[in-house]
Design an enzyme around this catalytic site. Structure first.
Site, PDB file in Angstrom:
ATOM      1  N   HIS A  10       0.920  -1.155   0.075  1.00 41.38           N
ATOM      2  CA  HIS A  10      -0.014   0.079   0.081  1.00 41.38           C
ATOM      3  C   HIS A  10       0.947   1.255   0.052  1.00 41.38           C
ATOM      4  CE1 HIS A  10      -3.349  -2.579   0.933  1.00 41.38           C
ATOM      5  NE2 HIS A  10      -3.059  -2.970   1.874  1.00 41.38           N
ATOM      6  N   CYS A  42      -6.321  -6.839   2.727  1.00 45.46           N
ATOM      7  CA  CYS A  42      -7.780  -6.706   3.783  1.00 45.46           C
ATOM      8  C   CYS A  42      -8.757  -7.490   2.827  1.00 45.46           C
ATOM      9  CB  CYS A  42      -7.984  -5.357   3.959  1.00 45.46           C
ATOM     10  SG  CYS A  42      -7.959  -3.951   2.514  1.00 45.46           S
TER      11      CYS A  42
END
Length: 442
Positions: A10, A42
């Protein structure tokens, strides 16, 4: 300007893309020890549960996309050592075994985190799995096909989401956690009670307040999880105990928290000049307490990575800190929280008051009008709002994003009572639920 980036999930992807756009003359090289980048971990439970059919949708960039921006992406390359004084890297190509040196003007550390693996007897048995990257998700799906009984260790967000995904796939599921409540970092007991009751209704076995002491197996495969209070037969175990920063390479070279999180300032600068860090490998300022903490969330990572690019040449944009805002869906319930819970505020030594309301989110003359429960935590003396939690069957989780802004801007409970929110019967009442909560405090 030569920019070297270590790690590309990320924070790394955000830093790389924005650096390439802001500095057209920058020579950017990315070193990633895996053979894929930018995987949304996630989304693993959604993939495992079959909600997401194509895992490629969980990748939001690729070496090819970065190459279009002029970025050199070195996949399956491990950085072995860093000479901060002379700005040099020692790198190993994991496929060929070749080792070489590279230099940099600016270094971006986005090495992320790795699951905590406890030292427990039997931990090396087959079918005890982690849940972090793309390969983990594929292994979980493959192993779960033949597993009847699945045990998840760790009742944080990832563990809780996996438990629901497995149950919906027809598995017998046990959830073990050493704490006496699920999601205890994010929610107070009155909220976790509802979630736990929902799990029990779906025949999920909760072994809370239990610590795993041993794994037993047969023919090299795990067959039983033993805790300090009981034994649970199992075909598959998923460890979701938590994460720690992937920063061994920098120990003794950069200022860190005791857990290894690299300390950065509001411009994402480390304790060494021209060295930046972001994401799960770095710290953030937690606004409810004002302290530097380790809060590994994708939202924090992408913001921090973007800020590195803006501040790479000179400090321009400060990080605003975080409230640790997060949300989860558990069966029919939409749940979200931001800032401190009542329990965590008291543990931090803060004098707080709370207000909890349950009300229909829109007028009762509408065809439907689900209930929502909201709790607000605020400081006793200053009345500054420190945290909030929400649960409802209608998705009202965006209210916690509003409360995140409230906390960030240090608003009081009195100010929240009279904040201007729109009214439209399709969506809410003349007094918004947040207004009602704040008014009820008085």
């Amino acid at each position: 300007m030569k920019v070297a980036v270590i790690g590309c999930t990320h924070a790394g992807t955000a830093a790389i893309v924005n650096t390439a756009k802001l500095y057209k003359d920058a020579e950017i090289t990315v070193y990633e020890r895996n053979d894929n980048i930018s995987f949304l971990s996630c989304g693993i439970a959604l993939y495992v549960g079959g909600v997401v059919k194509d895992p490629q949708g969980l990748f939001y960039s690729s070496p090819e996309a970065l190459a279009e921006l002029g970025v050199k992406t070195k996949m399956s390359h491990d950085v072995l050592n860093i000479d901060f004084d002379n700005k040099k890297l020692k790198v190993k190509n994991l496929k060929t075994g070749e080792e070489f040196e590279d230099s940099f003007d600016k270094l971006i550390i986005t090495t992320g985190s790795w699951p905590i693996i406890p030292r427990i007897e039997g931990i090396d048995l087959e079918n005890i799995l982690l849940s972090k990257n793309f390969y983990h998700s594929n292994t979980i799906i493959e192993k779960a096909k033949s597993a009847k009984k699945i045990t998840v260790v760790g009742a944080g967000y990832i563990g809780v989401e996996l438990v629901e995904a497995f149950e919906m796939n027809g598995k017998e599921v046990t959830l073990i956690d050493s704490m006496d409540r699920i999601l205890n970092k994010y929610l107070d007991k009155e909220f976790t009670d509802i979630a736990e009751e929902t799990f029990k209704e779906h025949k999920i076995k909760l072994a809370l307040g239990e610590t795993v002491s041993k794994f037993e197996g047969k023919d090299g495969k795990v067959t039983k999880v033993i805790t300090n209070k009981g034994e649970y037969e199992t075909d598959l175990v998923i460890l979701c105990i938590g994460f720690r920063p992937n920063t061994e390479l920098f120990k003794g070279k950069l200022d860190m928290l005791p857990n290894g999180a690299i300390i950065v300032d509001e411009y994402m600068r480390t304790s060494r000049e021209d060295i930046f860090a972001a994401g799960d490998s770095a710290t953030v300022v937690y606004n409810p307490t004002g302290k530097v903490e380790y809060i590994p969330l994708a939202t924090n990572a992408v913001r921090m990575g973007t800020l590195i690019a803006r501040n790479l040449v000179k400090p321009t944009t400060k990080h605003l800190g975080t409230q640790g805002t997060s949300g989860i869906k558990i069966y029919d319930y939409n749940i979200a929280s931001t800032g401190l819970t009542e329990e965590s505020a008291k543990s931090a030594g803060l004098e707080v008051k709370t207000v909890t309301i349950t009300d229909n989110y829109r007028p009762e003359f509408m065809p439907t009008f689900d209930e929502a429960t909201i709790k607000v935590v605020y400081e006793t003396e200053s009345e500054r709002i420190l945290g909030a939690q929400l649960i409802s069957k209608t998705d009202l989780t965006q209210l916690m994003n509003t409360m995140s802004v409230v906390i960030q801007n240090k608003m009081t409970i009195d100010e929240l009572a009279f904040v201007d929110f729109f009214f439209q019967p399709h969506f809410n009442k003349p007094w918004n639920l947040l207004n009602i909560a704040a008014l009820s405090a008085k």
